[in-house]
Write a protein that holds these residues in place. Structure first.
Motif, PDB file in Angstrom:
ATOM      1  N   GLN A 226      -3.593   7.247  71.361  1.00 33.84           N
ATOM      2  CA  GLN A 226      -3.670   6.117  72.288  1.00 33.84           C
ATOM      3  C   GLN A 226      -2.401   6.010  73.135  1.00 33.84           C
ATOM      4  O   GLN A 226      -2.460   5.857  74.362  1.00 33.84           O
ATOM      5  CB  GLN A 226      -3.883   4.827  71.516  1.00 33.84           C
ATOM      6  CG  GLN A 226      -5.250   4.646  70.889  1.00 33.84           C
ATOM      7  CD  GLN A 226      -5.384   3.284  70.256  1.00 33.84           C
ATOM      8  OE1 GLN A 226      -4.888   2.286  70.811  1.00 33.84           O
ATOM      9  NE2 GLN A 226      -6.026   3.223  69.103  1.00 33.84           N
ATOM     10  N   VAL A 227      -1.258   6.101  72.458  1.00 34.50           N
ATOM     11  CA  VAL A 227       0.004   5.960  73.177  1.00 34.50           C
ATOM     12  C   VAL A 227       0.185   7.100  74.181  1.00 34.50           C
ATOM     13  O   VAL A 227       0.609   6.892  75.328  1.00 34.50           O
ATOM     14  CB  VAL A 227       1.174   5.914  72.174  1.00 34.50           C
ATOM     15  CG1 VAL A 227       2.506   5.915  72.918  1.00 34.50           C
ATOM     16  CG2 VAL A 227       1.071   4.679  71.286  1.00 34.50           C
ATOM     17  N   ALA A 228      -0.110   8.332  73.730  1.00 34.09           N
ATOM     18  CA  ALA A 228       0.023   9.472  74.636  1.00 34.09           C
ATOM     19  C   ALA A 228      -0.912   9.325  75.837  1.00 34.09           C
ATOM     20  O   ALA A 228      -0.544   9.614  76.989  1.00 34.09           O
ATOM     21  CB  ALA A 228      -0.265  10.764  73.888  1.00 34.09           C
ATOM     22  N   THR A 229      -2.124   8.849  75.576  1.00 33.24           N
ATOM     23  CA  THR A 229      -3.080   8.649  76.675  1.00 33.24           C
ATOM     24  C   THR A 229      -2.576   7.589  77.646  1.00 33.24           C
ATOM     25  O   THR A 229      -2.762   7.693  78.868  1.00 33.24           O
ATOM     26  CB  THR A 229      -4.450   8.256  76.118  1.00 33.24           C
ATOM     27  OG1 THR A 229      -4.888   9.247  75.189  1.00 33.24           O
ATOM     28  CG2 THR A 229      -5.483   8.113  77.217  1.00 33.24           C
ATOM     29  N   ASP A 230      -1.927   6.538  77.083  1.00 37.75           N
ATOM     30  CA  ASP A 230      -1.354   5.510  77.960  1.00 37.75           C
ATOM     31  C   ASP A 230      -0.353   6.107  78.944  1.00 37.75           C
ATOM     32  O   ASP A 230      -0.259   5.667  80.096  1.00 37.75           O
ATOM     33  CB  ASP A 230      -0.665   4.435  77.119  1.00 37.75           C
ATOM     34  CG  ASP A 230      -1.668   3.492  76.465  1.00 37.75           C
ATOM     35  OD1 ASP A 230      -2.812   3.430  76.967  1.00 37.75           O
ATOM     36  OD2 ASP A 230      -1.309   2.843  75.467  1.00 37.75           O
ATOM     37  N   THR A 231       0.445   7.089  78.457  1.00 34.63           N
ATOM     38  CA  THR A 231       1.434   7.694  79.366  1.00 34.63           C
ATOM     39  C   THR A 231       0.732   8.426  80.514  1.00 34.63           C
ATOM     40  O   THR A 231       1.196   8.398  81.658  1.00 34.63           O
ATOM     41  CB  THR A 231       2.324   8.671  78.602  1.00 34.63           C
ATOM     42  OG1 THR A 231       1.553   9.748  78.056  1.00 34.63           O
ATOM     43  CG2 THR A 231       3.040   7.951  77.466  1.00 34.63           C
TER      44      THR A 231
END
Length: 548
Positions: A226-231
């Motif tokens: 999720q966090v990586a996708t947010d970036t």
């Protein structure tokens, strides 16, 4: 060094402002807590992950090797690795540290900030999102195969533990206890064979524990994802905002650049519309005029056909005139011949009259001589009478007789001479009149001859003109026929032109309508271009949530 501090530190990290990135995606403590709760990640998961550390430590090198072996099989992913400032060995060590960090993290804001850094670094290497998310599929294959072995080992351990506990409770041998636990050869109260309840519960609990460990691992990986996708989404949003800003600047420039041309084009379109309407009016008038000309050409065609018929009649009459003129030329030639004969006869008459005049002159001379003779006879008679008077009687009588006879002869001769003189005078007068008449006749014959010759010349000219007229009338008749055909073709052409003019008029009306529509479209375009510069809030970046 803590595994979390080992990976994520490379040549690109200095160019990355993680705090600003975390602020933009809103990854604060409250957001992190919500995401954990949403996927069911809690302290139990943290404990389970901590229990997985030995497994991940033992398999990290193998998993890293297998992971990059898969990466290097594909040209697209291999090209991304080639762009990294790290070497392959360093990347493998980073991968090992990441695997271990899954089980050794504090899972607080610092942990997820580091995950943010990792995702952004991959995005900065231009790794597509499909590759980044897809690599987790490789992790699932590599990790779950180890987790499967762990679960199986846990089940075996659970069975052995259950068997050890049962051994203390019963005297049966180990095999018998195991067979009994599996329910083989044992019937329950209902007469059905089955597993012993405690054994089944031990196996299920061992499997459940193993699956819960798997679920904890998947939950932390999901939070990382999720966090990586947010970036990535943040990067896309930034690009979108930059694109929107460029669009606004471009729109402003476009509005400035096209405002004047649009105005000019709008004016030109209105002018074109007006001119198209004028052309349409002129074309309609032209079509009407062409139609009228076509009708008049039809009338002219009929007149030409009538002229052609008259020309045929005139040609026939010209042929008859030519024949008459030829006959007239022949008759004139005959008349000229007759006039020539008359002229010859007249010349002969004139010669005869001249001879008669000469003979009359000779007669006058003879008459003069006879007159002189009569005078001398008279004198002689007188003398004879005088002498007779001087002679004897008989002689006198004879002399008297002679004298009388001589006198009578003289008188008669004188009378005859008078008559001859009168006749000669009459002949002379008649000869003079004849000569005058002959001269007049000759003059008239000369004049008539001249006129006949002129008539012959005229008739010859008429004959030639008639021949020319006949040939000309044939040409006229042919030309009239050709003209009639030409007029018919011209009438057909005018009819076609009339139809074309009608089509042109319709087209001109369409052009006018299209030009008016163009003018309206240009006004709308001007309005739309002006709207490009209106301030509008940038679209919110899409929010990707992970459902459990």
């Amino acid at each position: 060094m803590h595994p979390q501090q080992t990976f994520g530190n490379g040549g690109l990290t200095d160019a990355l402002d993680v705090d600003d990135l975390v602020d933009r995606i809103g990854l604060d403590n409250e957001e992190i807590a919500w995401r954990k709760e949403f996927v069911g990640f809690d302290e139990a998961d943290e404990r389970r992950l901590a229990d997985l550390e030995p497994l991940l430590q033992a398999n990290s090198e193998t998993i890293a090797d297998d992971f990059y072996e898969n990466v290097f099989e594909y040209e697209q992913t291999r090209a991304i690795v080639d762009r990294s400032p790290k070497g392959v060995d360093a990347l493998k060590r980073t991968q090992q540290a990441y695997l271990v960090s899954l089980a050794t993290g504090d899972y607080d804001q610092s942990y997820f900030e580091n995950r943010t850094r990792i995702g952004k670094l991959h995005e900065m290497l231009d790794m597509p999102l499909k590759h980044y998310v897809g690599q987790y599929g490789v992790y699932y294959d590599l990790l779950l195969s180890r987790m499967n072995e762990r679960v199986q080992a846990q089940v075996v351990d659970a069975i052995e533990e259950w068997a050890a506990e049962r051994e203390t409770e019963q005297d049966a041998g180990g095999l018998g206890r195991f067979v009994g636990a599996l329910g083989l050869g044992v019937e329950d109260e209902d007469g059905d064979d089955g597993l012993e309840e405690s054994f089944e519960r031990a196996v299920r609990d061992a499997i459940d524990e193993g699956m819960m460990d798997v679920l904890s691992l998947l939950r932390i990986i999901n939070l990382d994802m999720q966090v990586a996708t947010d970036t990535y989404v943040d990067s896309y949003a930034q690009r979108l905002e930059e694109s929107i800003e460029r669009r606004k600047r471009l729109a402003t420039e476009v509005e400035t650049d096209v405002q004047t041309p649009l105005g000019e084009l709008s004016d030109a379109s209105e002018d074109v519309a007006e001119r198209a309407e004028t052309i349409s009016d002129h074309t309609e008038s032209q079509a009407a005029a062409i139609g009228q000309a076509a009708r008049e050409l039809d009338e002219v065609s009929a007149a030409v056909e009538e002229v052609a018929g008259v020309a045929d009649e005139v040609g026939a009459e010209s042929d008859r005139t030519e024949r008459l003129a030829a006959d007239g030329v022949e008759a004139a030639d005959d008349a000229v011949a007759e006039l020539a004969a008359i002229e010859d006869a007249t010349d002969r008459v004139a010669e005869a009259v001249e001879g008669l005049a000469a003979r009359t002159d000779e007669i006058d001379e003879i008459v003069d001589r006879l007159d002189a003779l009569a005078d001398r006879t008279t004198v002689l008679a007188a003398n004879a009478k005088i002498e007779s008077s001087r002679s004897g009687d008989q002689t006198d009588e004879t002399m008297d007789i002679i004298a009388s006879e001589v006198r009578s002869f003289a008188e008669q001769t004188k009378a005859d001479l008078g008559a001859i003189e009168d006749a000669v005078e009459a002949v002379r007068e008649e000869a003079s009149a004849t000569i005058a008449t002959t001269e007049e006749t000759v003059a008239r014959v000369d004049t008539g001859t001249d006129r006949v010759r002129e008539t012959v010349d005229s008739l010859e000219k008429i004959h030639e003109a008639a021949e020319s007229t006949a040939a000309g009338m044939e040409d006229v008749a042919s030309a009239a026929d050709q003209q009639a055909r030409g007029v018919e073709r011209a009438a057909e052409t005018l009819a076609e032109l009339s139809g074309s003019a009608d089509e042109v008029a319709s087209a001109a009306e369409s052009v006018a309508a299209a030009s008016q529509q163009q003018t309206a479209s240009l006004r709308e375009m001007r309005t739309s271009v002006a709207r490009l510069t209106d301030e509008a809030p940038a679209p919110e970046p899409p929010v990707y949530e992970q459902l459990d």
